[in-house]
Design a protein around this motif. Structure first.
Motif, PDB file in Angstrom:
ATOM      1  N   PHE A   8       0.844  -1.193   0.000  1.00  0.00           N
ATOM      2  CA  PHE A   8       0.000   0.000   0.000  1.00  0.00           C
ATOM      3  C   PHE A   8       0.880   1.244   0.000  1.00  0.00           C
ATOM      4  O   PHE A   8       1.887   1.291   0.709  1.00  0.00           O
ATOM      5  CB  PHE A   8      -0.908   0.036   1.234  1.00  0.00           C
ATOM      6  CG  PHE A   8      -1.907  -1.077   1.302  1.00  0.00           C
ATOM      7  CD1 PHE A   8      -3.138  -0.964   0.672  1.00  0.00           C
ATOM      8  CD2 PHE A   8      -1.614  -2.242   1.982  1.00  0.00           C
ATOM      9  CE1 PHE A   8      -4.057  -1.995   0.737  1.00  0.00           C
ATOM     10  CE2 PHE A   8      -2.532  -3.282   2.054  1.00  0.00           C
ATOM     11  CZ  PHE A   8      -3.757  -3.152   1.428  1.00  0.00           C
ATOM     12  N   GLY A   9       0.473   2.250  -0.770  1.00  0.00           N
ATOM     13  CA  GLY A   9       1.226   3.497  -0.687  1.00  0.00           C
ATOM     14  C   GLY A   9       1.093   4.363  -1.917  1.00  0.00           C
ATOM     15  O   GLY A   9       0.228   4.177  -2.769  1.00  0.00           O
ATOM     16  N   VAL A  10       1.995   5.339  -2.003  1.00  0.00           N
ATOM     17  CA  VAL A  10       2.047   6.293  -3.104  1.00  0.00           C
ATOM     18  C   VAL A  10       3.043   5.773  -4.124  1.00  0.00           C
ATOM     19  O   VAL A  10       4.184   5.434  -3.786  1.00  0.00           O
ATOM     20  CB  VAL A  10       2.466   7.685  -2.605  1.00  0.00           C
ATOM     21  CG1 VAL A  10       2.556   8.664  -3.770  1.00  0.00           C
ATOM     22  CG2 VAL A  10       1.477   8.194  -1.565  1.00  0.00           C
ATOM     23  N   LYS A  11       2.622   5.729  -5.383  1.00  0.00           N
ATOM     24  CA  LYS A  11       3.464   5.158  -6.434  1.00  0.00           C
ATOM     25  C   LYS A  11       4.263   6.244  -7.149  1.00  0.00           C
ATOM     26  O   LYS A  11       3.729   7.292  -7.504  1.00  0.00           O
ATOM     27  CB  LYS A  11       2.606   4.385  -7.446  1.00  0.00           C
ATOM     28  CG  LYS A  11       3.431   3.690  -8.534  1.00  0.00           C
ATOM     29  CD  LYS A  11       2.597   2.715  -9.324  1.00  0.00           C
ATOM     30  CE  LYS A  11       1.623   3.420 -10.250  1.00  0.00           C
ATOM     31  NZ  LYS A  11       0.950   2.448 -11.140  1.00  0.00           N
ATOM     32  N   TYR A  12       5.527   5.963  -7.343  1.00  0.00           N
ATOM     33  CA  TYR A  12       6.416   6.835  -8.095  1.00  0.00           C
ATOM     34  C   TYR A  12       6.875   6.108  -9.354  1.00  0.00           C
ATOM     35  O   TYR A  12       7.096   4.896  -9.336  1.00  0.00           O
ATOM     36  CB  TYR A  12       7.666   7.181  -7.282  1.00  0.00           C
ATOM     37  CG  TYR A  12       7.451   8.050  -6.071  1.00  0.00           C
ATOM     38  CD1 TYR A  12       7.811   9.388  -6.081  1.00  0.00           C
ATOM     39  CD2 TYR A  12       6.914   7.529  -4.903  1.00  0.00           C
ATOM     40  CE1 TYR A  12       7.635  10.188  -4.960  1.00  0.00           C
ATOM     41  CE2 TYR A  12       6.731   8.315  -3.782  1.00  0.00           C
ATOM     42  CZ  TYR A  12       7.097   9.647  -3.818  1.00  0.00           C
ATOM     43  OH  TYR A  12       6.925  10.429  -2.717  1.00  0.00           O
ATOM     44  N   PHE A  13       7.071   6.852 -10.430  1.00  0.00           N
ATOM     45  CA  PHE A  13       7.808   6.357 -11.584  1.00  0.00           C
ATOM     46  C   PHE A  13       9.202   6.962 -11.492  1.00  0.00           C
ATOM     47  O   PHE A  13       9.356   8.181 -11.448  1.00  0.00           O
ATOM     48  CB  PHE A  13       7.143   6.775 -12.900  1.00  0.00           C
ATOM     49  CG  PHE A  13       5.778   6.187 -13.095  1.00  0.00           C
ATOM     50  CD1 PHE A  13       5.613   4.828 -13.314  1.00  0.00           C
ATOM     51  CD2 PHE A  13       4.652   6.989 -13.074  1.00  0.00           C
ATOM     52  CE1 PHE A  13       4.352   4.281 -13.498  1.00  0.00           C
ATOM     53  CE2 PHE A  13       3.386   6.459 -13.258  1.00  0.00           C
ATOM     54  CZ  PHE A  13       3.244   5.101 -13.480  1.00  0.00           C
ATOM     55  N   MET A  14      10.225   6.103 -11.464  1.00  0.00           N
ATOM     56  CA  MET A  14      11.591   6.575 -11.241  1.00  0.00           C
ATOM     57  C   MET A  14      12.512   6.193 -12.386  1.00  0.00           C
ATOM     58  O   MET A  14      12.470   5.070 -12.892  1.00  0.00           O
ATOM     59  CB  MET A  14      12.147   5.990  -9.941  1.00  0.00           C
ATOM     60  CG  MET A  14      11.521   6.570  -8.690  1.00  0.00           C
ATOM     61  SD  MET A  14      12.370   6.000  -7.199  1.00  0.00           S
ATOM     62  CE  MET A  14      11.578   7.033  -5.967  1.00  0.00           C
ATOM     63  N   LEU A  15      13.355   7.138 -12.772  1.00  0.00           N
ATOM     64  CA  LEU A  15      14.441   6.905 -13.720  1.00  0.00           C
ATOM     65  C   LEU A  15      15.738   6.857 -12.931  1.00  0.00           C
ATOM     66  O   LEU A  15      16.116   7.838 -12.285  1.00  0.00           O
ATOM     67  CB  LEU A  15      14.489   8.026 -14.765  1.00  0.00           C
ATOM     68  CG  LEU A  15      15.726   8.081 -15.667  1.00  0.00           C
ATOM     69  CD1 LEU A  15      15.846   6.806 -16.507  1.00  0.00           C
ATOM     70  CD2 LEU A  15      15.687   9.303 -16.566  1.00  0.00           C
ATOM     71  N   CYS A  16      16.404   5.703 -12.964  1.00  0.00           N
ATOM     72  CA  CYS A  16      17.600   5.495 -12.151  1.00  0.00           C
ATOM     73  C   CYS A  16      18.763   5.032 -13.019  1.00  0.00           C
ATOM     74  O   CYS A  16      18.567   4.402 -14.064  1.00  0.00           O
ATOM     75  CB  CYS A  16      17.354   4.455 -11.063  1.00  0.00           C
ATOM     76  SG  CYS A  16      15.949   4.819  -9.981  1.00  0.00           S
ATOM     77  N   GLU A  17      19.960   5.324 -12.564  1.00  0.00           N
ATOM     78  CA  GLU A  17      21.147   4.762 -13.193  1.00  0.00           C
ATOM     79  C   GLU A  17      21.254   3.291 -12.802  1.00  0.00           C
ATOM     80  O   GLU A  17      21.106   2.939 -11.629  1.00  0.00           O
ATOM     81  CB  GLU A  17      22.393   5.519 -12.746  1.00  0.00           C
ATOM     82  CG  GLU A  17      23.660   5.046 -13.433  1.00  0.00           C
ATOM     83  CD  GLU A  17      24.899   5.740 -12.895  1.00  0.00           C
ATOM     84  OE1 GLU A  17      25.589   6.412 -13.657  1.00  0.00           O
ATOM     85  OE2 GLU A  17      25.160   5.582 -11.683  1.00  0.00           O
ATOM     86  N   SER A  18      21.501   2.430 -13.771  1.00  0.00           N
ATOM     87  CA  SER A  18      21.497   0.990 -13.510  1.00  0.00           C
ATOM     88  C   SER A  18      22.617   0.562 -12.580  1.00  0.00           C
ATOM     89  O   SER A  18      22.436  -0.322 -11.748  1.00  0.00           O
ATOM     90  CB  SER A  18      21.603   0.221 -14.834  1.00  0.00           C
ATOM     91  OG  SER A  18      20.490   0.482 -15.653  1.00  0.00           O
ATOM     92  N   LYS A  19      23.790   1.153 -12.710  1.00  0.00           N
ATOM     93  CA  LYS A  19      24.948   0.692 -11.940  1.00  0.00           C
ATOM     94  C   LYS A  19      24.856   1.082 -10.472  1.00  0.00           C
ATOM     95  O   LYS A  19      25.150   0.283  -9.584  1.00  0.00           O
ATOM     96  CB  LYS A  19      26.234   1.252 -12.553  1.00  0.00           C
ATOM     97  CG  LYS A  19      27.500   0.781 -11.838  1.00  0.00           C
ATOM     98  CD  LYS A  19      28.740   1.268 -12.542  1.00  0.00           C
ATOM     99  CE  LYS A  19      29.995   0.838 -11.801  1.00  0.00           C
ATOM    100  NZ  LYS A  19      30.117  -0.635 -11.686  1.00  0.00           N
TER     101      LYS A  19
END
Length: 398
Positions: free
Chosen positions: A264-275
């Motif tokens: 349960f919670g607030v959903k974020y769409f995140m762009l992250c560096e893979s390494k």
């Protein structure tokens, strides 16, 4: 029982092994350099196999969106040798004027929670207390130093987690954490928390605000995202996925995702560096009013997520790894047009998926393993995109 993974690898494969959205590859970027080949198809030194990847038939040029998929013959040589990527022109690394080795933890914290955020929270917290707590004899205006201490206690409380916040300041020798009482009394901490505010409620106008559902935190959140992108530029391999922040209060766009740890919670769409996992950009999902770049309004929501988050990195040769919620031939075409590679699994019910793959029987696609192919794997190509149906003898745990 085998599980079929349909991998769409637009323009090139990053690697033949399985890749999760959280981490596409731990290999250093420099290891890919020997595999890079020029994208200039007019080079006379280019091999015929290279031209197969970059050539466009007359039928595809005339057909526009109706470009046809064509079958490819899979072979060990073609599957194992990674085709070239787009040339990487980004400038990854830390982008600050100071020497990172000489910065203290507080100075690193101030790179992200900068003076603009602190000043805004300071002003709005005191303003909100004046508006609603005029009869509160225990309140006195909060100072900048107290706001920093309050933030430190919140972060430390996340590390030293107690069932109730009051337990952190307990005098019980079994529960006490002396550092909390040394920093601030629980009464003062509770008062700051009670009046903590990020925006002036009296000047809010839902009709003109760019994101009415997030107006309470919008300015602070956008400044924080700006600082994330300003302080660091990611390496070539990045990934996009969802993250769920635990929240069980009353909120219209709170999500329930049973596969996530918190559910349960607030959903974020995140762009992250893979390494490294560094968060370069993010968007909060609020349902119908979720804010994306208006340039991509014509695309489905899943494609808007990727294109909006990737916009500062488009045209620089990045490779983004996504899961099957985002991947589609339409998104892949848009990324390739912006010199960006993509890698991920593909749902068969997406638009523009080749009919040959949709009609192929599940039993036939499961008939052999990836290490011992017997001619049942399928590969289709459209312009610079390649869609492969690959059989696995073991269940996928990605």
């Amino acid at each position: 029982m085998g599980v079929v993974c349909i991998h769409i690898c637009i323009h090139f494969f990053v690697a033949f092994s399985s890749v999760t959205p959280q981490m596409s590859s731990s290999t250093e970027d420099s290891e890919y350099e020997p595999s890079l080949r020029s994208l200039n198809t007019s080079d006379n030194s280019a091999s015929s196999s290279d031209n197969d990847y970059f050539s466009t038939s007359e039928e595809e040029e005339e057909g526009g969106e109706g470009r046809a998929w064509r079958s490819l013959q899979l072979s060990e040589e073609r599957m194992n040798a990674p085709p070239p990527r787009f040339p990487f022109t980004g400038n990854p690394g830390i982008k600050i004027d100071e020497n990172p080795a000489e910065l203290s933890p507080f100075e690193f914290f101030s790179l992200f929670i900068d003076e603009r955020i602190i000043d805004s929270v300071l002003v709005e917290t005191n303003r909100f207390a004046e508006q609603t707590g005029q009869d509160d004899s225990l309140w006195r205006p909060v100072t900048e130093a107290e706001l920093f201490v309050f933030s430190a206690m919140k972060m430390l409380g996340g590390i030293v987690n107690m069932p109730e916040e009051e337990m952190s300041c307990s005098h019980d020798e079994l529960l006490q954490r002396p550092i909390f009482r040394q920093l601030m009394t629980m009464k003062r901490y509770s008062k700051i928390k009670q009046y903590l505010h990020f925006v002036d409620n009296e000047t809010h106008d839902a009709q003109t605000h760019p994101n009415p559902k997030l107006y309470k935190i919008y300015d602070v959140f956008m400044t924080l995202c700006e600082n994330f992108g300003k302080c660091y530029t990611p390496r070539q391999d990045v990934c996009i996925d969802e993250s769920l922040m635990l929240f069980k209060g009353r909120l219209g766009w709170a999500q329930y995702i049973p596969l996530k740890r918190r559910r349960f919670g607030v959903k974020y769409f995140m762009l992250c560096e893979s390494k490294t996992g560094y968060v370069y950009n993010m968007t909060i999902y609020v349902g119908k009013g979720t804010q994306f770049d208006p340039e991509y309004d014509a695309y489905p929501v899943s494609s808007c997520v990727v294109l909006s988050l990737m916009k500062p990195l488009l045209g620089k040769g990045y490779c983004v790894t996504v899961d099957n919620y985002y991947t589609s031939p339409q998104l892949a075409d848009a990324l390739v047009m912006n010199q960006t590679d993509t890698y991920g699994t593909l749902r068969m019910n997406q638009k523009q998926v080749p009919e040959e793959l949709k009609k192929k029987k599940t039993e036939e696609r499961r008939s052999c393993s990836i290490s011992e192919r017997q001619g049942n794997d399928s590969s289709l190509e459209r312009q610079k995109g390649c869609c492969n149906a690959i059989n696995h003898s073991q269940p996928s745990h990605a």
